[in-house]
Design a protein around this motif. Sequence first.
Motif, PDB file in Angstrom:
ATOM      1  N   ALA A 197      -7.660  -0.242   0.558  1.00  0.00           N
ATOM      2  CA  ALA A 197      -6.560  -0.474   1.516  1.00  0.00           C
ATOM      3  C   ALA A 197      -6.186   0.849   2.189  1.00  0.00           C
ATOM      4  N   ILE A 252      -0.614  -3.741   5.377  1.00  0.00           N
ATOM      5  CA  ILE A 252      -1.270  -3.967   4.075  1.00  0.00           C
ATOM      6  C   ILE A 252      -0.564  -5.036   3.232  1.00  0.00           C
ATOM      7  N   ARG A 258      -6.327  -0.940  -4.035  1.00  0.00           N
ATOM      8  CA  ARG A 258      -5.425   0.002  -3.354  1.00  0.00           C
ATOM      9  C   ARG A 258      -6.200   1.079  -2.608  1.00  0.00           C
ATOM     10  N   TRP A 318      -4.166  -5.839   0.183  1.00  0.00           N
ATOM     11  CA  TRP A 318      -4.488  -4.874  -0.879  1.00  0.00           C
ATOM     12  C   TRP A 318      -4.804  -5.561  -2.196  1.00  0.00           C
TER      13      TRP A 318
END
Length: 397
Positions: free
Chosen positions: A314, A325, A311, A306
């Motif tokens: 991800a 992650i 984010r 990530w």
Amino acid sequence: MNSELSLNILLADKNLSAELRAVAEKVKSDTRISFEDGVLLFEKADLGFLGILANYIREKRHGAKTYFNRNFHIEPTNLCVYDCKFCSYSVLIKERSDGWEFTMQDMLDIVKRYDNQPVTEVHIVGGVLPQYDVTFYSELFRAIHNHRPDLHVKALTPVEYHYIFKKAKIDYATGMKLMKEAGLDSIPGGGAEIFHPDVRSRIAKDKCTGEQWLQIHEEWHKLGMRSNATMLYGHIEEYWHRVDHMEKLRELQDKTGGFQTFIPLKFRNQDNQMSDIPEVSVIEDLRNYAISRIYLDNFDHIKAYWAMISRNTAQLSLNFGVDDIDGTLDDTTKIYSMAGAEEQHPAMTTKELVDLIKNVGRHPIERDTLYNVITDFDDYQFPEEDKPKFYKLPVLN
Ligand code: V47
Ligand code: SF4
């Protein structure tokens, strides 16, 4: 929608080309896809098609489970004897102007910052310098274990190991045995880049070759130990180079079974010698995750890092074959922030990671480095102090 139903609907589509249908049939019947199939997917398959196949495999293996860990990094130095063209992080050894070089004590002090915190892993990776040799790293691993025996040491890559073993005039098997005895617990996936010499010689010449990278992991696996693998994609390579890279990993995994996780690393182009190459799109990132999931049928896990891809990407990747992650990180890595990643100070609390996963309907599991479950966060209630606090604003007269 259930991932098996999605695959059946896809197969019922009369407009699906015969060649893509053949690959989808293989996935449904759990048959390995070929090198040519891999290239075909990269060249002709759209994101929707790939997502259905990859999510089918992901959910068959892991359901909605999505893994993360609590970790921190130590980056011993950003100086390096090598000169990889994609690296924004290293400062050439001759230009020692803007670099750091941690001593053993500096690194132990970083470890001590995490005393009484529930981290399970330290990930050590950085540049290559002559003073960091077999003796130095052996002492470092021993010292970390003496201070905190339960902390998993995931450290260095074949790039460093090749360099330090050559200097010590020892072969890979002897060297990896020494590292194990000193307390190395696993090897992260770095240094792999693209194995094929046509690409490697242009972006990462002088450091260990693709073959040497694979040999070092093989020696490590022979000791009964585990490691990860990466692929740096989205620069000068062609699609078949990516498939060639994954093919080499799949072959070694058939032989040893020692790899845990495959981590595709998107090339970021800020402040390096390849800044003229544009970065690939998020669509290409997701296609690449999906094809990795489909191609590497003998890898348990596909990880989206990530800190490198943001984010939001991800979260998206969890529908395209990804089931891991990475970890909390605690702002201890600079490799990607210096290369232009969105996260300039990568750190997430456990609650933030759990929410990130839950918000896209997946099931968060904290794991240790070897994928033993530490906490299942599906129905977990965080204690009050971990919840966001809302303060009453003072009343102004
Ligand atoms: O080998 C360097 C990559 C790697 C850039 O095993 C770049 O769990 C993109 O391997 N753009 C090191 N990538 C990091 C690594 C890693 C990260 C997270 C988890 C794990 C694991 C391993 O970083 C290097 C290189 O391939 N890298 N520069 C760049 N500009
Ligand atoms: Fe050195 Fe690693 Fe950067 Fe290459 S990628 S220059 S080996 S720090």
